[in-house]
Design an enzyme around this catalytic site. Structure first.
Site, PDB file in Angstrom:
ATOM      1  N   LYS A  14       0.829  -1.220   0.000  1.00  0.00           N
ATOM      2  CA  LYS A  14       0.000   0.000   0.000  1.00  0.00           C
ATOM      3  C   LYS A  14       0.859   1.263   0.000  1.00  0.00           C
ATOM      4  O   LYS A  14       0.617   2.184  -0.769  1.00  0.00           O
ATOM      5  CB  LYS A  14      -0.930   0.018   1.230  1.00  0.00           C
ATOM      6  CG  LYS A  14      -1.889  -1.154   1.310  1.00  0.00           C
ATOM      7  CD  LYS A  14      -2.853  -1.008   2.479  1.00  0.00           C
ATOM      8  CE  LYS A  14      -2.208  -1.112   3.844  1.00  0.00           C
ATOM      9  NZ  LYS A  14      -1.830  -2.488   4.254  1.00  0.00           N
ATOM     10  N   ARG A  90      -9.771   0.137   8.418  1.00  0.00           N
ATOM     11  CA  ARG A  90      -9.290  -1.200   8.715  1.00  0.00           C
ATOM     12  C   ARG A  90     -10.356  -2.041   9.413  1.00  0.00           C
ATOM     13  O   ARG A  90     -10.101  -3.203   9.745  1.00  0.00           O
ATOM     14  CB  ARG A  90      -8.084  -1.091   9.654  1.00  0.00           C
ATOM     15  CG  ARG A  90      -6.741  -1.294   8.966  1.00  0.00           C
ATOM     16  CD  ARG A  90      -5.663  -1.166  10.026  1.00  0.00           C
ATOM     17  NE  ARG A  90      -4.433  -1.795   9.635  1.00  0.00           N
ATOM     18  CZ  ARG A  90      -3.436  -1.172   8.996  1.00  0.00           C
ATOM     19  NH1 ARG A  90      -3.546   0.080   8.652  1.00  0.00           N
ATOM     20  NH2 ARG A  90      -2.333  -1.836   8.712  1.00  0.00           N
ATOM     21  N   ARG A 129      11.473  -6.661   5.379  1.00  0.00           N
ATOM     22  CA  ARG A 129      11.390  -5.256   5.743  1.00  0.00           C
ATOM     23  C   ARG A 129      11.883  -5.033   7.170  1.00  0.00           C
ATOM     24  O   ARG A 129      12.504  -4.023   7.484  1.00  0.00           O
ATOM     25  CB  ARG A 129       9.943  -4.755   5.585  1.00  0.00           C
ATOM     26  CG  ARG A 129       9.791  -3.256   5.812  1.00  0.00           C
ATOM     27  CD  ARG A 129       8.404  -2.753   5.459  1.00  0.00           C
ATOM     28  NE  ARG A 129       7.416  -3.081   6.486  1.00  0.00           N
ATOM     29  CZ  ARG A 129       6.102  -2.840   6.379  1.00  0.00           C
ATOM     30  NH1 ARG A 129       5.630  -2.292   5.285  1.00  0.00           N
ATOM     31  NH2 ARG A 129       5.286  -3.160   7.345  1.00  0.00           N
ATOM     32  N   ARG A 135      10.884  -1.096  12.665  1.00  0.00           N
ATOM     33  CA  ARG A 135       9.510  -1.081  13.177  1.00  0.00           C
ATOM     34  C   ARG A 135       9.305  -2.175  14.212  1.00  0.00           C
ATOM     35  O   ARG A 135       9.652  -3.333  13.997  1.00  0.00           O
ATOM     36  CB  ARG A 135       8.515  -1.256  12.019  1.00  0.00           C
ATOM     37  CG  ARG A 135       8.235   0.043  11.297  1.00  0.00           C
ATOM     38  CD  ARG A 135       7.340  -0.152  10.110  1.00  0.00           C
ATOM     39  NE  ARG A 135       6.068  -0.817  10.421  1.00  0.00           N
ATOM     40  CZ  ARG A 135       5.034  -0.832   9.594  1.00  0.00           C
ATOM     41  NH1 ARG A 135       5.109  -0.217   8.432  1.00  0.00           N
ATOM     42  NH2 ARG A 135       3.930  -1.456   9.925  1.00  0.00           N
ATOM     43  N   ARG A 146      -0.579  -9.619  13.281  1.00  0.00           N
ATOM     44  CA  ARG A 146      -1.170  -8.616  12.386  1.00  0.00           C
ATOM     45  C   ARG A 146      -1.975  -9.275  11.284  1.00  0.00           C
ATOM     46  O   ARG A 146      -3.037  -8.775  10.898  1.00  0.00           O
ATOM     47  CB  ARG A 146      -0.067  -7.734  11.787  1.00  0.00           C
ATOM     48  CG  ARG A 146       0.500  -6.755  12.801  1.00  0.00           C
ATOM     49  CD  ARG A 146       1.868  -6.279  12.416  1.00  0.00           C
ATOM     50  NE  ARG A 146       1.882  -5.526  11.173  1.00  0.00           N
ATOM     51  CZ  ARG A 146       2.986  -5.310  10.452  1.00  0.00           C
ATOM     52  NH1 ARG A 146       4.135  -5.804  10.848  1.00  0.00           N
ATOM     53  NH2 ARG A 146       2.915  -4.601   9.360  1.00  0.00           N
TER      54      ARG A 146
HETATM   55  P1  ATP Z   1       1.603  -1.933   4.676  1.00  0.00           P
HETATM   56  O1  ATP Z   1       2.863  -2.719   4.844  1.00  0.00           O
HETATM   57  O2  ATP Z   1       0.752  -2.491   3.561  1.00  0.00           O
HETATM   58  O3  ATP Z   1       1.862  -0.487   4.521  1.00  0.00           O
HETATM   59  P2  ATP Z   1       1.098  -2.288   7.509  1.00  0.00           P
HETATM   60  O4  ATP Z   1       0.046  -3.137   8.123  1.00  0.00           O
HETATM   61  O5  ATP Z   1       2.488  -2.749   7.626  1.00  0.00           O
HETATM   62  O6  ATP Z   1       0.723  -2.078   6.001  1.00  0.00           O
HETATM   63  P3  ATP Z   1       0.572   0.372   8.654  1.00  0.00           P
HETATM   64  O7  ATP Z   1      -0.567   0.738   7.779  1.00  0.00           O
HETATM   65  O8  ATP Z   1       1.777   1.195   8.596  1.00  0.00           O
HETATM   66  O9  ATP Z   1       1.149  -1.016   8.316  1.00  0.00           O
HETATM   67  O10 ATP Z   1      -0.002   0.261  10.162  1.00  0.00           O
HETATM   68  C1  ATP Z   1       0.804  -0.146  11.235  1.00  0.00           C
HETATM   69  C2  ATP Z   1      -0.007  -0.308  12.507  1.00  0.00           C
HETATM   70  O11 ATP Z   1      -0.633   0.958  12.857  1.00  0.00           O
HETATM   71  C3  ATP Z   1      -1.192  -1.285  12.441  1.00  0.00           C
HETATM   72  O12 ATP Z   1      -0.801  -2.618  12.626  1.00  0.00           O
HETATM   73  C4  ATP Z   1      -2.094  -0.736  13.583  1.00  0.00           C
HETATM   74  O13 ATP Z   1      -1.650  -1.128  14.837  1.00  0.00           O
HETATM   75  C5  ATP Z   1      -1.919   0.759  13.462  1.00  0.00           C
HETATM   76  N1  ATP Z   1      -2.965   1.324  12.557  1.00  0.00           N
HETATM   77  C6  ATP Z   1      -2.747   1.890  11.345  1.00  0.00           C
HETATM   78  N2  ATP Z   1      -3.908   2.257  10.767  1.00  0.00           N
HETATM   79  C7  ATP Z   1      -4.899   1.897  11.633  1.00  0.00           C
HETATM   80  C8  ATP Z   1      -6.312   1.962  11.618  1.00  0.00           C
HETATM   81  N3  ATP Z   1      -6.978   2.467  10.572  1.00  0.00           N
HETATM   82  N4  ATP Z   1      -7.003   1.499  12.688  1.00  0.00           N
HETATM   83  C9  ATP Z   1      -6.368   0.994  13.735  1.00  0.00           C
HETATM   84  N5  ATP Z   1      -5.034   0.870  13.820  1.00  0.00           N
HETATM   85  C10 ATP Z   1      -4.292   1.309  12.788  1.00  0.00           C
HETATM   86 MG    MG Z   2       2.283   1.138   5.217  1.00  0.00          MG
END
Ligand code: ATP
Ligand code: MG
Length: 190
Positions: A14, A90, A129, A135, A146
């Site tokens: 994303k 989400r 990553r 992270r 997750r």
């Molecule tokens: P990607 O790798 O596709 O960018 P990702 O799951 O690694 O996706 P982020 O979108 O950066 O990561 O989100 C990281 C964390 O931030 C999530 O696991 C959650 O704990 C929190 N978070 C982010 N967006 C939301 C949301 N809309 N509602 C609740 N928690 C969120």
């Molecule tokens: Mg992201």
């Protein structure tokens, strides 16, 4: 405004694809993950709270997340002709809040673009990553959590957007450029 939800499991690409959209179309980009990580870095109260959830692989509560989203959206609105929502919604309550929030501003979601990537590839990408991202949630144990949260709370949104006729699924496996071309062909028709 064109309001695009970029959707997919953790590690689906994303963030990467959002950056390419920003570069080509000049849209504003709201990454809720980036917003939270910046609060953590600054050591704010919100950051401390967010870190408790993120490091456990859990979601931040819906009402808090929706408030954050609304304030970021209002700060960006009018600065460009489009906006990408990356990492929000989400959950189904978040999607309902987004609809309300946009409707109150005379806006609507134009499309939900889903990046479809097989589970084993997601784990491989996130573990990789984790070697450089720093992270707290990019380690094997938290990645598993997750993905569990994604299946339980986030994936029901696929049908939810589909029912609104707004879902465009894209094969998220393969060359980044090909994936981006597929995304552009959706955006160009909006
Ligand atoms: P990607 O790798 O596709 O960018 P990702 O799951 O690694 O996706 P982020 O979108 O950066 O990561 O989100 C990281 C964390 O931030 C999530 O696991 C959650 O704990 C929190 N978070 C982010 N967006 C939301 C949301 N809309 N509602 C609740 N928690 C969120
Ligand atoms: Mg992201």
């Amino acid at each position: 405004m064109i309001n695009i939800v970029i959707f997919g499991a953790p590690g689906s690409g994303k963030g990467t694809q959002s950056e390419k959209i920003v570069e080509k179309y000049g849209f504003a980009h709201i990454s809720t993950g980036d917003v939270l990580r910046s609060e953590i870095k600054k050591g704010t109260e919100l950051g401390k709270l967010a870190n408790d959830y993120i490091s456990k692989g859990q979601l931040i509560p819906d009402s808090l997340m929706t408030d954050i989203l609304a304030s970021v959206y209002d700060s960006l609105r009018g600065t460009s002709k489009g906006c990408i929502f990356d990492g929000f919604p989400r959950t189904i309550p978040q999607a309902e809040s987004l609809n309300t929030l946009l409707a109150e501003r005379g806006e609507a979601v134009s499309a939900m673009i889903e990046l479809d990537v097989p589970e084993e590839e997601l784990v491989t990408r996130l573990v990789e990553r984790g070697k450089t991202s720093g992270r707290a949630d990019d380690n094997e144990e938290t990645i598993k959590k997750r993905l569990g949260v994604y299946h339980a709370q986030t994936s029901p949104l696929i049908e939810w957007f589909d029912a609104q006729g707004k879902r465009y699924a894209i094969d998220g496996l393969g060359a980044m450029e090909r994936i981006f071309e597929d995304i552009c062909s959706v955006i160009d028709k909006l």
